[in-house]
Motif scaffolding. Structure first.
Motif, mmCIF file in Angstrom:
data_model
loop_
_atom_site.group_PDB
_atom_site.id
_atom_site.type_symbol
_atom_site.label_atom_id
_atom_site.label_comp_id
_atom_site.label_asym_id
_atom_site.label_seq_id
_atom_site.Cartn_x
_atom_site.Cartn_y
_atom_site.Cartn_z
ATOM 1 N N LEU A 82 0.570 -1.493 0.246
ATOM 2 C CA LEU A 82 0.064 -0.067 0.088
ATOM 3 C C LEU A 82 0.841 1.259 0.006
ATOM 4 O O LEU A 82 0.331 2.207 0.073
ATOM 5 C CB LEU A 82 -0.980 0.039 1.222
ATOM 6 N N THR A 83 2.144 1.292 -0.079
ATOM 7 C CA THR A 83 3.027 1.757 -0.109
ATOM 8 C C THR A 83 2.419 3.553 -0.812
ATOM 9 O O THR A 83 2.469 4.386 -0.454
ATOM 10 C CB THR A 83 4.394 2.215 -0.504
ATOM 11 N N ALA B 235 -3.387 2.450 2.685
ATOM 12 C CA ALA B 235 -2.567 2.746 4.392
ATOM 13 C C ALA B 235 -3.471 3.071 5.453
ATOM 14 O O ALA B 235 -3.786 2.657 5.742
ATOM 15 C CB ALA B 235 -1.544 2.606 3.956
#
Length: 227
Positions: free
Chosen positions: A175-176, A182
């Motif tokens: 999810l960066t 995130a």
């Protein structure tokens, strides 16, 4: 009621919703990696339980069998109409949640799965990665303005999305590139219903011979293992 579920599958969303609603329900875990798929406790071929041979399936007290995760989530939420997991019929708020249920099921769920199929050609996986990135980016933009998919309150659609993007040490989408998604993941992971999900599925995982799934690769999708 009896819920037929499999650890790490989309049926985890139903387990979370049942806990959120404090609804009693027996759970029968299905080994979807065995061929044929079997009910773990008694070895019954799962196709004898559900002709679709796919989880989740919900056996109602009447004996009727209900399938499809989006429909089951709506059904159990309607058993406690004041819970907030699904707004009352007749208003636009309800259709917004159903809209998200459909989007997660058709656009997110069906795009993630092929990335972890060992026989899926690399070129096809690249297409799925690009599609998934576009869809997660859309969700991330929506979550920039509100904590949950349909607004300020947690709904069954959020449970479905959360289970699809996964959790460690099993498969978890990277999810960066999606900071709002995130943050959403962290909010949902802190709910007691997720802790309940982990306690419920972990013993079943120990009884299954999980395959080694390939890694998803780059472009918005990386992680450990996934069905």
């Amino acid at each position: 009621m009896i819920l037929y579920a499999s650890p790490l599958a989309c049926s985890g969303a139903v387990l979370m919703a049942l806990h959120e609603l404090d609804l009693p329900c027996d759970v029968a875990f299905v080994d979807i990696y065995a061929q044929p798929h079997i009910v773990i406790d008694d070895g019954t071929p799962f196709a004898d339980v559900s002709p679709k041979n796919a989880v989740p399936a919900l056996r109602l007290d009447s004996g009727a069998l209900l399938t499809e995760v989006g429909v089951i989530l709506q059904y159990i939420a309607d058993l406690k109409p004041g819970s907030g997991l699904l707004p009352q019929p007749g208003g636009l708020a309800r259709y917004r949640v159903m809209e998200w249920l459909s989007y997660v099921g058709s656009d997110v769920h069906k795009t993630i799965g092929p990335l972890f199929h060992p026989q899926m050609p690399a070129a096809a996986k690249d297409i799925h990665r690009q599609n998934l990135h576009r869809r997660l980016s859309h969700i991330d933009q929506r979550l920039a303005h509100q904590p949950y998919l349909a607004g300020d309150g947690f709904t069954v659609a959020d449970a479905y999305l959360f289970v699809m993007i996964g959790w460690e040490p099993w498969f978890k989408v990277d999810l960066t590139p999606y900071p709002n998604l995130a943050r959403f993941h962290g909010h949902v992971a802190s709910r007691p219903s997720f802790a309940h999900l982990r306690r419920t599925v972990d013993p079943a995982l120990q009884r299954m011979n999980l395959p080694a799934f390939p890694r998803a690769g780059a472009v918005g999708c990386g992680g450990e293992r996934r069905i």
